[in-house]
Scaffold this motif. Structure first.
Motif, PDB file in Angstrom:
ATOM      1  N   LYS A  63       0.993  -1.163   0.062  1.00 38.30           N
ATOM      2  CA  LYS A  63       0.035  -0.028  -0.025  1.00 38.30           C
ATOM      3  C   LYS A  63       1.025   1.288   0.162  1.00 38.30           C
ATOM      4  O   LYS A  63       0.527   2.377  -0.707  1.00 38.30           O
ATOM      5  N   ILE A  66       2.375   1.926  -3.354  1.00 35.51           N
ATOM      6  CA  ILE A  66       1.347   2.668  -4.428  1.00 35.51           C
ATOM      7  C   ILE A  66       0.889   3.924  -4.092  1.00 35.51           C
ATOM      8  O   ILE A  66       0.690   4.767  -4.935  1.00 35.51           O
ATOM      9  N   CYS A  67       0.720   3.910  -2.564  1.00 34.06           N
ATOM     10  CA  CYS A  67       0.093   5.507  -2.014  1.00 34.06           C
ATOM     11  C   CYS A  67       1.003   6.130  -1.035  1.00 34.06           C
ATOM     12  O   CYS A  67       0.651   5.866   0.137  1.00 34.06           O
ATOM     13  N   GLU A  71      -2.947   8.351  -0.285  1.00 31.00           N
ATOM     14  CA  GLU A  71      -3.981   8.403  -0.990  1.00 31.00           C
ATOM     15  C   GLU A  71      -5.025   7.069  -0.858  1.00 31.00           C
ATOM     16  O   GLU A  71      -4.448   6.034  -0.473  1.00 31.00           O
ATOM     17  N   LYS A  72      -6.500   7.487  -1.111  1.00 27.13           N
ATOM     18  CA  LYS A  72      -7.271   6.039  -1.023  1.00 27.13           C
ATOM     19  C   LYS A  72      -6.871   5.468  -2.294  1.00 27.13           C
ATOM     20  O   LYS A  72      -6.483   5.881  -3.477  1.00 27.13           O
ATOM     21  N   LEU A  73      -6.988   4.160  -2.103  1.00 25.55           N
ATOM     22  CA  LEU A  73      -7.023   3.118  -3.233  1.00 25.55           C
ATOM     23  C   LEU A  73      -8.150   2.580  -3.788  1.00 25.55           C
ATOM     24  O   LEU A  73      -8.685   1.805  -3.011  1.00 25.55           O
ATOM     25  N   VAL A  75     -10.175  -0.042  -6.773  1.00 27.76           N
ATOM     26  CA  VAL A  75      -9.570  -0.904  -7.389  1.00 27.76           C
ATOM     27  C   VAL A  75     -10.732  -1.578  -8.236  1.00 27.76           C
ATOM     28  O   VAL A  75     -11.888  -1.468  -8.113  1.00 27.76           O
ATOM     29  N   ALA A 102      -6.262  10.091  -4.780  1.00 25.99           N
ATOM     30  CA  ALA A 102      -6.494   8.681  -4.764  1.00 25.99           C
ATOM     31  C   ALA A 102      -5.663   7.998  -5.937  1.00 25.99           C
ATOM     32  O   ALA A 102      -5.252   8.608  -6.788  1.00 25.99           O
ATOM     33  N   LYS A 103      -5.843   6.814  -5.772  1.00 30.18           N
ATOM     34  CA  LYS A 103      -4.923   5.993  -7.013  1.00 30.18           C
ATOM     35  C   LYS A 103      -6.100   4.951  -7.448  1.00 30.18           C
ATOM     36  O   LYS A 103      -6.588   4.444  -6.676  1.00 30.18           O
ATOM     37  N   LEU A 105      -6.181   1.001  -9.359  1.00 27.73           N
ATOM     38  CA  LEU A 105      -5.439  -0.219  -9.878  1.00 27.73           C
ATOM     39  C   LEU A 105      -6.687  -1.002 -10.676  1.00 27.73           C
ATOM     40  O   LEU A 105      -7.725  -1.044 -10.223  1.00 27.73           O
ATOM     41  N   ASP A 128      -1.176   7.903 -11.372  1.00 24.35           N
ATOM     42  CA  ASP A 128      -2.553   7.683 -10.632  1.00 24.35           C
ATOM     43  C   ASP A 128      -3.144   6.428 -11.028  1.00 24.35           C
ATOM     44  O   ASP A 128      -4.310   6.034 -10.273  1.00 24.35           O
ATOM     45  N   SER A 145      -6.863  -2.289  -0.564  1.00 23.50           N
ATOM     46  CA  SER A 145      -7.809  -1.257  -1.114  1.00 23.50           C
ATOM     47  C   SER A 145      -8.746  -0.737  -0.322  1.00 23.50           C
ATOM     48  O   SER A 145      -9.133  -1.370   0.660  1.00 23.50           O
TER      49      SER A 145
END
Length: 255
Positions: A63, A66-67, A71-73, A75, A102-103, A105, A128, A145
């Protein structure tokens, strides 16, 4: 498959010659009766989930990679077919990140992937959105996520959504097919009309609020536990017993 006119007679024949028929949702049961001349009873037995595999795992390092700025993840997993409307996932994400860092995936592969990659390149920062392709251990991604987006225009059940819920990920889903039978509106997430990007984004922001997210995550897991293998397997076993008993009775009468 059966909606292909050339295959309809074969599918109809196969169903009507079967001794037992199940569907994974009431919507699929209804759809089957609407599209085929089925004279047999269809029993609804939902899909199941292996909670030993699909559960939240400690993947904090993943996590963080990626963030890095918390950031909020978000998916989405699918086979990238048109019916999945993955372009709506990207559009909803773009609305979300106007308010919340946010990101996104995107897991999976399929015929629409190249078009979605192009859309993402045109509308998002390359940092992003990440396309991960097909993954064997999708539960590792789900474990980190915060929100799962399922924007399909048709879903018989929504197994990918159930896998997310088992990993404590709340949902934004459409009201298509069997999804409303799985996703409990305002409890495990929210149900929205197909293509309603604004409402999906607004509801997503409600879920992602720091005061709301924990309760949605808890509710998602609780709902997923209802579909644990040990709860669903007996339904199939009872179905098999019924079919075998009816078959034995037929044989006995013939004798």
């Amino acid at each position: 498959v059966g909606k292909d006119a050339s295959l309809e007679p074969v599918v109809t024949f196969s169903i009507n010659q079967s001794d037992g028929i199940t569907a994974v949702s009431n919507d699929l049961k209804k759809d089957t009766y609407n599209h085929f001349k089925v004279s047999k009873e269809i029993q609804v037995i939902p899909n199941f989930i292996d909670l030993d595999r699909f559960k939240k795992q400690k993947k904090d390092h993943f996590k963080k990679a990626i963030c890095p700025n918390d950031e909020k993840l978000i998916v989405h997993t699918s086979n990238f077919r048109k019916v999945k409307r993955v372009e709506d996932v990207v559009k909803v994400f773009n609305e979300i990140r106007k308010t919340v860092p946010a990101k996104l995936l995107l897991v999976g592969d399929g015929p629409e992937r190249s078009a979605i990659e192009k859309l993402a390149e045109q509308s998002c920062s390359i940092d992003d959105v990440r396309f991960l392709g097909k993954l064997e251990a999708v539960e590792e991604v789900l474990s980190v996520s915060d929100l799962f987006l399922m924007t399909s225009e048709k879903e018989s059940f929504g197994l990918a959504a159930l896998e997310a819920m088992a990993c404590e990920v709340p949902l934004i889903s459409t009201n298509a097919g069997g999804l409303p039978e799985l996703n409990q509106d305002e409890v495990t997430g929210f149900i929205c009309d197909v293509g309603d990007i604004k409402t999906m984004a607004d509801k997503a922001l409600l879920i992602l609020d720091k005061d709301n997210l924990p309760k949605f995550k808890k509710a998602a897991l609780k709902r997923a536990q209802e579909f644990e293998l040990s709860n669903i397997l007996p339904m199939y076993e009872n179905m098999y017993r019924k079919v075998v008993e009816e078959f034995r009775e037929k044989i006995s009468v013939k004798r």
